[in-house]
Design a protein around this motif. Structure first.
Motif, PDB file in Angstrom:
ATOM      1  N   GLU A 116     -20.626  24.030 -68.695  1.00  0.00           N
ATOM      2  CA  GLU A 116     -20.730  22.654 -68.356  1.00  0.00           C
ATOM      3  C   GLU A 116     -21.196  21.585 -69.519  1.00  0.00           C
ATOM      4  O   GLU A 116     -22.268  21.726 -69.852  1.00  0.00           O
ATOM      5  CB  GLU A 116     -21.611  22.694 -67.323  1.00  0.00           C
ATOM      6  N   PRO A 117     -20.278  20.744 -69.715  1.00  0.00           N
ATOM      7  CA  PRO A 117     -20.647  19.867 -71.074  1.00  0.00           C
ATOM      8  C   PRO A 117     -22.044  19.090 -70.828  1.00  0.00           C
ATOM      9  O   PRO A 117     -22.699  19.104 -71.663  1.00  0.00           O
ATOM     10  CB  PRO A 117     -19.476  19.092 -71.162  1.00  0.00           C
ATOM     11  N   GLU A 118     -22.257  18.921 -69.612  1.00  0.00           N
ATOM     12  CA  GLU A 118     -23.428  17.947 -69.315  1.00  0.00           C
ATOM     13  C   GLU A 118     -24.603  18.751 -69.337  1.00  0.00           C
ATOM     14  O   GLU A 118     -25.674  18.587 -69.741  1.00  0.00           O
ATOM     15  CB  GLU A 118     -23.426  17.499 -67.845  1.00  0.00           C
ATOM     16  N   TRP A 119     -24.554  20.007 -69.423  1.00  0.00           N
ATOM     17  CA  TRP A 119     -25.676  20.882 -69.479  1.00  0.00           C
ATOM     18  C   TRP A 119     -26.186  21.116 -71.139  1.00  0.00           C
ATOM     19  O   TRP A 119     -27.457  20.963 -71.166  1.00  0.00           O
ATOM     20  CB  TRP A 119     -25.542  22.452 -68.929  1.00  0.00           C
ATOM     21  N   ALA A 120     -25.272  21.067 -71.759  1.00  0.00           N
ATOM     22  CA  ALA A 120     -25.340  20.882 -73.463  1.00  0.00           C
ATOM     23  C   ALA A 120     -26.244  19.706 -73.629  1.00  0.00           C
ATOM     24  O   ALA A 120     -27.201  19.832 -74.179  1.00  0.00           O
ATOM     25  CB  ALA A 120     -24.184  21.298 -73.946  1.00  0.00           C
ATOM     26  N   ALA A 121     -25.731  18.546 -73.055  1.00  0.00           N
ATOM     27  CA  ALA A 121     -26.598  17.241 -73.168  1.00  0.00           C
ATOM     28  C   ALA A 121     -27.693  17.502 -72.745  1.00  0.00           C
ATOM     29  O   ALA A 121     -28.776  16.605 -73.286  1.00  0.00           O
ATOM     30  CB  ALA A 121     -25.735  16.015 -72.655  1.00  0.00           C
ATOM     31  N   ARG A 122     -27.928  17.799 -71.494  1.00  0.00           N
ATOM     32  CA  ARG A 122     -29.049  17.896 -70.757  1.00  0.00           C
ATOM     33  C   ARG A 122     -30.239  18.777 -71.491  1.00  0.00           C
ATOM     34  O   ARG A 122     -31.449  18.413 -71.768  1.00  0.00           O
ATOM     35  CB  ARG A 122     -28.975  18.523 -69.467  1.00  0.00           C
ATOM     36  N   ARG A 123     -29.827  19.995 -72.204  1.00  0.00           N
ATOM     37  CA  ARG A 123     -30.465  20.695 -72.935  1.00  0.00           C
ATOM     38  C   ARG A 123     -31.160  20.196 -74.017  1.00  0.00           C
ATOM     39  O   ARG A 123     -32.150  20.249 -74.231  1.00  0.00           O
ATOM     40  CB  ARG A 123     -29.849  22.325 -73.085  1.00  0.00           C
ATOM     41  N   ARG A 124     -30.121  19.377 -74.926  1.00  0.00           N
ATOM     42  CA  ARG A 124     -30.520  18.774 -75.935  1.00  0.00           C
ATOM     43  C   ARG A 124     -31.681  17.808 -75.669  1.00  0.00           C
ATOM     44  O   ARG A 124     -32.699  17.725 -76.450  1.00  0.00           O
ATOM     45  CB  ARG A 124     -29.237  18.117 -76.552  1.00  0.00           C
ATOM     46  N   THR A 125     -31.587  16.830 -74.794  1.00  0.00           N
ATOM     47  CA  THR A 125     -32.299  15.853 -74.306  1.00  0.00           C
ATOM     48  C   THR A 125     -33.871  16.543 -74.111  1.00  0.00           C
ATOM     49  O   THR A 125     -34.712  16.365 -74.311  1.00  0.00           O
ATOM     50  CB  THR A 125     -31.911  15.210 -73.008  1.00  0.00           C
ATOM     51  N   GLU A 126     -33.932  17.737 -73.225  1.00  0.00           N
ATOM     52  CA  GLU A 126     -34.955  18.408 -72.833  1.00  0.00           C
ATOM     53  C   GLU A 126     -35.504  18.922 -74.247  1.00  0.00           C
ATOM     54  O   GLU A 126     -36.907  18.864 -74.363  1.00  0.00           O
ATOM     55  CB  GLU A 126     -34.699  19.520 -72.046  1.00  0.00           C
ATOM     56  N   LEU A 127     -34.953  19.395 -75.023  1.00  0.00           N
ATOM     57  CA  LEU A 127     -35.331  20.017 -76.412  1.00  0.00           C
ATOM     58  C   LEU A 127     -36.226  18.897 -76.992  1.00  0.00           C
ATOM     59  O   LEU A 127     -37.178  19.009 -77.513  1.00  0.00           O
ATOM     60  CB  LEU A 127     -34.366  20.607 -76.978  1.00  0.00           C
ATOM     61  N   ILE A 128     -35.347  17.712 -77.307  1.00  0.00           N
ATOM     62  CA  ILE A 128     -35.833  16.510 -78.118  1.00  0.00           C
ATOM     63  C   ILE A 128     -37.198  16.264 -77.456  1.00  0.00           C
ATOM     64  O   ILE A 128     -38.090  15.976 -78.102  1.00  0.00           O
ATOM     65  CB  ILE A 128     -34.908  15.550 -78.228  1.00  0.00           C
ATOM     66  N   ASP A 129     -37.474  16.087 -76.301  1.00  0.00           N
ATOM     67  CA  ASP A 129     -38.488  15.609 -75.541  1.00  0.00           C
ATOM     68  C   ASP A 129     -39.732  16.527 -75.600  1.00  0.00           C
ATOM     69  O   ASP A 129     -40.757  16.140 -75.522  1.00  0.00           O
ATOM     70  CB  ASP A 129     -38.217  15.328 -73.911  1.00  0.00           C
ATOM     71  N   SER A 130     -39.442  17.785 -75.893  1.00  0.00           N
ATOM     72  CA  SER A 130     -40.399  18.945 -76.021  1.00  0.00           C
ATOM     73  C   SER A 130     -40.897  19.155 -77.410  1.00  0.00           C
ATOM     74  O   SER A 130     -42.002  19.696 -77.473  1.00  0.00           O
ATOM     75  CB  SER A 130     -39.692  20.311 -75.445  1.00  0.00           C
ATOM     76  N   LEU A 131     -40.318  18.481 -78.366  1.00  0.00           N
ATOM     77  CA  LEU A 131     -40.860  18.698 -79.727  1.00  0.00           C
ATOM     78  C   LEU A 131     -41.851  17.789 -80.047  1.00  0.00           C
ATOM     79  O   LEU A 131     -41.789  16.487 -79.737  1.00  0.00           O
ATOM     80  CB  LEU A 131     -39.632  18.545 -80.563  1.00  0.00           C
ATOM     81  N   PRO A 132     -43.110  18.366 -80.895  1.00  0.00           N
ATOM     82  CA  PRO A 132     -44.005  17.493 -81.105  1.00  0.00           C
ATOM     83  C   PRO A 132     -44.066  16.239 -81.920  1.00  0.00           C
ATOM     84  O   PRO A 132     -44.786  15.420 -82.231  1.00  0.00           O
ATOM     85  CB  PRO A 132     -45.232  18.649 -81.364  1.00  0.00           C
ATOM     86  N   THR A 133     -43.134  16.405 -83.220  1.00  0.00           N
ATOM     87  CA  THR A 133     -42.900  15.752 -84.312  1.00  0.00           C
ATOM     88  C   THR A 133     -41.607  15.131 -84.575  1.00  0.00           C
ATOM     89  O   THR A 133     -40.770  15.708 -84.249  1.00  0.00           O
ATOM     90  CB  THR A 133     -43.438  16.280 -85.527  1.00  0.00           C
ATOM     91  N   PRO A 134     -41.360  13.967 -85.052  1.00  0.00           N
ATOM     92  CA  PRO A 134     -40.334  13.371 -85.451  1.00  0.00           C
ATOM     93  C   PRO A 134     -39.533  14.433 -86.799  1.00  0.00           C
ATOM     94  O   PRO A 134     -38.108  14.173 -86.558  1.00  0.00           O
ATOM     95  CB  PRO A 134     -40.563  12.046 -86.350  1.00  0.00           C
TER      96      PRO A 134
END
Length: 149
Positions: A116-134
């Protein structure tokens, strides 16, 4: 049962099997419908259409996600299974000059995109939001080109 629980269970089981086959995921990575210990995810269907993805370790509940949307539960299950599969793949396919986690993320995005292409985009956003530093965020790879374009 009469409340639709059996139909939802059958739908989820069929979709998990279909998606795992389509993505080349080992079925052992998918949650089942029987409670398991050891941190392994399992699906529990509750009253009123409630769907839970749970994990227990040493007899204690360590994770519980709840929804009424079967598609959401499928996302959670495939997100987790694709992460495990991508980790195994990345360990066998080290990319010169690329951190293990970057290879893992790139592979996970590709697997989810195939489902599901939207799942890849969602996972990427979740990952970015979870990371502590730029600096960590800067390591997150782009999505597969067919999705990013």
């Amino acid at each position: 049962m009469g409340d639709g629980t059996e139909e939802v269970r059958n739908y989820l089981a069929q979709e998990l099997d279909r998606m795992a086959a389509a993505a080349g995921l080992d079925p052992v990575l998918l949650p089942g419908f029987e409670p398991r210990d050891g941190g392994y995810a399992f699906i529990e269907l509750g009253g009123g259409g409630e769907l839970r993805l749970r994990a227990c370790e040493r007899g204690r509940l360590v994770r519980e996600l709840v929804t009424h949307d079967p598609h959401e539960l499928l996302y959670w299950a495939l997100r987790d299974a694709s992460f495990e599969a991508a980790g195994r793949w990345a360990a066998r396919n080290r990319q010169p000059g690329e951190a293990y986690r970057v290879t893992l993320w790139r592979r996970q995005f590709a697997v989810l995109h195939a489902l599901e292409p939207e799942w890849a985009a969602r996972r990427r956003t979740e990952l970015i939001d979870s990371l502590p530093t730029p600096e960590d965020v800067s390591l997150v790879p782009d999505l597969p080109r067919t999705l990013a374009s």
